[in-house]
Enzyme design. Sequence first.
Site: not given
Length: 390
Positions: A111, A184, A209
């Site tokens: 990310y 993650d 999220k």
Amino acid sequence: MTEQTRPETSKGGFETRAIHAGYEPDPTTGAVIPPIYATSTYKQDGVGGLRGGYEYSRSANPTRTALEGALAAVEEGERGFSFASGLAAEDTLVRSTVRPGDHVVLPNDAYGGTFRLFDKVEQAWGIEHTPADLTDVDAVRAAIRRGQTKLVWLETPTNPLLNVGDIEALAAVAHDAGALLVVDNTFASPYLQQPLTLGADVVVHSTTKYVGGHSDVVGGALVVRDLDLAEQVAFHQNAIGAVAGPFDCFLTHRGLKTLGVRMDRHCDNAEAVVEFLTGHRAVTQVIYPGLPEHPGHAVASRQMRRFGGMVAFRVEGGEAQALAVCERASVFTLGESLGGVESLIEHPGRMTHASVAGTELEVPADLVRLSVGIETADDLIADLDRALSS
């Protein structure tokens, strides 16, 4: 219940834990939902006599305690920690476990915000990092510097290319070198994947999220399985102070309670969207771990319950066409983030992953990323058909 207590309701199936863990109905009123404790401080029972372990809301707040207990339960960990954002959680973890001169192995398609944190912030603090292909166990082993590498950082599936790393195999490689495996788990969510049960040491979430799930709150979390590590994280969480506030914890906890039913619909809709995209003449590649031809399909089938709500695809016509598809969509909202009930579309190269442009983590210019929501699947497919065919 204080922040040190693992909830008794951590047993049972996933949905039972998501709804009940971390909080018992209020003994005074019987309230079944944790109240929002909008207080900064607490009356002490004499000097140093903390009532229930609470003294100041940076250190602990009952609304946050309830969320942290629930997060630990659904990830099958020992302690959960809630933060103001996913990046705040990541930075706190790094400062809890790594010192100047140490080394971290990162995914080579991490990310963008995680890469920026290590490349622009932690590196200036003296932390070195090496990107590696975390789908290749041998490549990870080669990237590790024995005696110097403290963390092997895994996203699975990755953002935005949806690569899949073998958690169990990478945990063995990390532990053999004396490092911790950090996973993650944002894209999968605790409902689809529980890395701690596969040997990971720490789970990271952007609870903004799927855990929150409604695009109305920003937050982050860490869950650990080792109590000594938990004490290190707890100290740094309090010392650094980037904690989630009680209102944010309330919203995140509310979202967690419906995670299971939402994820099933996200997965149903994503599968329908993937089926449509794989047959569309304007699409050159569909990237989804549920496809048998996906290189990580076998590993994902083994370690995930289902394959998630994130889909990426590449289009004929290069970057210009990818941008046009994003702009023409209407049911899919053009926006960053993911995991909410509404469907989102974005161009990673210009949006979420602009920070890795020009590096080895740069993403393809013709790539479009979808966060498939829980709307009517036929409406999502019709919207994509219009966007691709115009």
